[in-house]
Design an enzyme around this catalytic site. Sequence first.
Site, PDB file in Angstrom:
ATOM      1  CG  HIS A   1       2.829   0.736  -4.173  1.00  0.00           C
ATOM      2  ND1 HIS A   1       3.201   1.839  -3.451  1.00  0.00           N
ATOM      3  CD2 HIS A   1       2.546  -0.242  -3.284  1.00  0.00           C
ATOM      4  CE1 HIS A   1       3.160   1.527  -2.168  1.00  0.00           C
ATOM      5  NE2 HIS A   1       2.768   0.276  -2.028  1.00  0.00           N
TER       6      HIS A   1
ATOM      7  CG  ASP B   1      -0.540  -7.679  -1.784  1.00  0.00           C
ATOM      8  OD1 ASP B   1       0.105  -8.265  -0.895  1.00  0.00           O
ATOM      9  OD2 ASP B   1      -1.257  -6.693  -1.579  1.00  0.00           O
TER      10      ASP B   1
HETATM   11  N1  CMC Z   1      -4.890  -2.016 -13.209  1.00  0.00           N
HETATM   12  C1  CMC Z   1      -5.286  -1.146 -14.170  1.00  0.00           C
HETATM   13  N2  CMC Z   1      -5.131   0.195 -14.105  1.00  0.00           N
HETATM   14  C2  CMC Z   1      -4.560   0.675 -12.989  1.00  0.00           C
HETATM   15  C3  CMC Z   1      -4.117  -0.156 -11.946  1.00  0.00           C
HETATM   16  C4  CMC Z   1      -4.309  -1.546 -12.088  1.00  0.00           C
HETATM   17  N3  CMC Z   1      -3.920  -2.395 -11.131  1.00  0.00           N
HETATM   18  N4  CMC Z   1      -3.602   0.603 -10.955  1.00  0.00           N
HETATM   19  C5  CMC Z   1      -3.687   1.872 -11.355  1.00  0.00           C
HETATM   20  N5  CMC Z   1      -4.268   1.926 -12.595  1.00  0.00           N
HETATM   21  C6  CMC Z   1      -4.489   3.126 -13.406  1.00  0.00           C
HETATM   22  C7  CMC Z   1      -5.659   3.953 -12.903  1.00  0.00           C
HETATM   23  O1  CMC Z   1      -6.865   3.543 -13.510  1.00  0.00           O
HETATM   24  C8  CMC Z   1      -5.234   5.340 -13.273  1.00  0.00           C
HETATM   25  O2  CMC Z   1      -5.436   5.478 -14.661  1.00  0.00           O
HETATM   26  P1  CMC Z   1      -5.834   6.926 -15.285  1.00  0.00           P
HETATM   27  O3  CMC Z   1      -4.667   7.818 -15.019  1.00  0.00           O
HETATM   28  O4  CMC Z   1      -6.075   6.656 -16.730  1.00  0.00           O
HETATM   29  O5  CMC Z   1      -7.074   7.366 -14.561  1.00  0.00           O
HETATM   30  C9  CMC Z   1      -3.727   5.333 -13.054  1.00  0.00           C
HETATM   31  O6  CMC Z   1      -3.341   3.955 -13.245  1.00  0.00           O
HETATM   32  C10 CMC Z   1      -3.282   5.806 -11.676  1.00  0.00           C
HETATM   33  O7  CMC Z   1      -3.971   5.009 -10.702  1.00  0.00           O
HETATM   34  P2  CMC Z   1      -4.544   5.557  -9.334  1.00  0.00           P
HETATM   35  O8  CMC Z   1      -5.688   4.693  -8.899  1.00  0.00           O
HETATM   36  O9  CMC Z   1      -4.777   7.028  -9.422  1.00  0.00           O
HETATM   37  O10 CMC Z   1      -3.297   5.313  -8.383  1.00  0.00           O
HETATM   38  P3  CMC Z   1      -3.328   5.281  -6.821  1.00  0.00           P
HETATM   39  O11 CMC Z   1      -1.980   5.641  -6.367  1.00  0.00           O
HETATM   40  O12 CMC Z   1      -4.482   6.044  -6.276  1.00  0.00           O
HETATM   41  O13 CMC Z   1      -3.630   3.715  -6.503  1.00  0.00           O
HETATM   42  C11 CMC Z   1      -3.372   1.408  -6.102  1.00  0.00           C
HETATM   43  C12 CMC Z   1      -2.672   2.770  -6.169  1.00  0.00           C
HETATM   44  C13 CMC Z   1      -2.403   0.401  -5.491  1.00  0.00           C
HETATM   45  C14 CMC Z   1      -4.620   1.479  -5.206  1.00  0.00           C
HETATM   46  C15 CMC Z   1      -3.767   0.985  -7.540  1.00  0.00           C
HETATM   47  O14 CMC Z   1      -2.620   0.861  -8.348  1.00  0.00           O
HETATM   48  C16 CMC Z   1      -4.570  -0.325  -7.571  1.00  0.00           C
HETATM   49  O15 CMC Z   1      -5.795  -0.285  -7.432  1.00  0.00           O
HETATM   50  N6  CMC Z   1      -3.918  -1.511  -7.758  1.00  0.00           N
HETATM   51  C17 CMC Z   1      -4.586  -2.774  -7.688  1.00  0.00           C
HETATM   52  C18 CMC Z   1      -4.796  -3.194  -6.253  1.00  0.00           C
HETATM   53  C19 CMC Z   1      -3.514  -3.624  -5.568  1.00  0.00           C
HETATM   54  O16 CMC Z   1      -2.741  -4.407  -6.116  1.00  0.00           O
HETATM   55  N7  CMC Z   1      -3.308  -3.147  -4.324  1.00  0.00           N
HETATM   56  C20 CMC Z   1      -2.152  -3.524  -3.513  1.00  0.00           C
HETATM   57  C21 CMC Z   1      -1.212  -2.386  -3.284  1.00  0.00           C
HETATM   58  S1  CMC Z   1       0.371  -2.907  -2.598  1.00  0.00           S
HETATM   59  C22 CMC Z   1       0.060  -3.618  -1.061  1.00  0.00           C
HETATM   60  C23 CMC Z   1      -0.755  -2.797  -0.136  1.00  0.00           C
HETATM   61  O17 CMC Z   1      -0.660  -1.573  -0.064  1.00  0.00           O
HETATM   62  O18 CMC Z   1      -1.534  -3.395   0.591  1.00  0.00           O
END
Ligand code: CMC
Length: 394
Positions: A271, A329
């Site tokens: 998140h 989720d």
């Molecule tokens: N699985 C594997 N690696 C992950 C995941 C994941 N679900 N989420 C983040 N990472 C890694 C990412 O690759 C990055 O790694 P590195 O530092 O080596 O490059 C690190 O963790 C930080 O991730 P980020 O993408 O920079 O973080 P963000 O704050 O931009 O993204 C997020 C947050 C929710 C989009 C992301 O965690 C994600 O894609 N999760 C899966 C989708 C998901 O479950 N979304 C629902 C969010 S909650 C409800 C809502 O908002 O609707």
Amino acid sequence: TGYVTLDSGYKNTGATRSAITFLDGEEGILRYRGYPIEQLAEKSSFIEVAYLLIYGALPTTAQLADFSNRITKHTLVHEDMRKIFDGFPTSTHPMAILSSLTCALTGFYPESLSPNQTPEEFDLNIVRLLAKISTIAAWTYKNSVGHPLNYPRNDLDYTSNFLYMMFSFPTEKYEINPVVVGALNKLLILHADHEQNCSTSTVRLVGSANASLYGSVSAGINALWGPLHGGSNQEVIEMLEAIEKDGGDTSKFIDKAKDKNNSFRLMGFGHRVYKNFDPRAKIIKKAADEVLHALGMQDSPLLKIAQELEQAALTDQYFVERKLYPNVDFYSGIIYKALGIPTEMFTVMFAMGRLPGWIAQWKEMRENKEPIGRPRQIYVGELERNYTAIGERA
Ligand code: CMC
């Protein structure tokens, strides 16, 4: 042109002052108008929470009765709206229909387009939207499976009426199960607001151009549909089903999620703001257990896979280092599935839940007389070039 700070993805930019939802990502705290989410999920109803978010205080008995009655009175949609359904191929995703029909409301209520509505007119638009979205949502499903559409029943509460419209057939008596109503009520409350997330920021940004409430919410629905946002609840269940089909080995999927050459992510994990735990996920995990037990589905293989996957990820260095925890989720889809809600409808359920938050945030933005949202950029393209005739280009 002044100094521009780059903040890709708005990770550290406050776009507004808001008195609606408090969120502390480090401590895992979420409060609507000061009330802890745990108390609201346990004790309140979705309509009461909607009132709280939109008007700022918990309603009195009379206020709640009035609000509920007004919503109930507006659940019917114009018959011409029914006809719009006929134009969509049955393969259309319910989120596409939901956003289209939400925007189409502007055609049926053109006064909603005016930026100078009286508070009474504006309030009527709010009530209409809350009322009609559940009818439209249920009809997207009925339409997709080719079943006759059910008209709303005004003797039922908001959640029961939605379930009736989704699952009732003219040929059978539909029994409303209080376990199902209670679970859905809880899920809707947990999704009702989450401060400046992607879809809510979209609603505020679109509304800041003096666009209508219906048009702004329609845009928010499309933002929510994205798999990195609300669309992830559908993706989680599809991932769990893929793991089951593959033989149930969760470690393979954990490895895939860690592989930087693979775009696969563990859906329902991580998140932007919560870096300790998502308080909504805690409540939903417990609710999933309770609901499945109450419905006699405690042996659900998907629940078992989800629990294993969560355990494996929480003890894996990759996820620990990056502070990745289950989000709202991760378990919500398991409950929706147990309630009989089809996978394609999961994000529609999220939209129904988030609607009071979108409305409250849009209303606050207007009442605060916020200026039009207009981010800046750091230009990295060509500086200046002379136009060359087409025959002279390399
Ligand atoms: N699985 C594997 N690696 C992950 C995941 C994941 N679900 N989420 C983040 N990472 C890694 C990412 O690759 C990055 O790694 P590195 O530092 O080596 O490059 C690190 O963790 C930080 O991730 P980020 O993408 O920079 O973080 P963000 O704050 O931009 O993204 C997020 C947050 C929710 C989009 C992301 O965690 C994600 O894609 N999760 C899966 C989708 C998901 O479950 N979304 C629902 C969010 S909650 C409800 C809502 O908002 O609707």
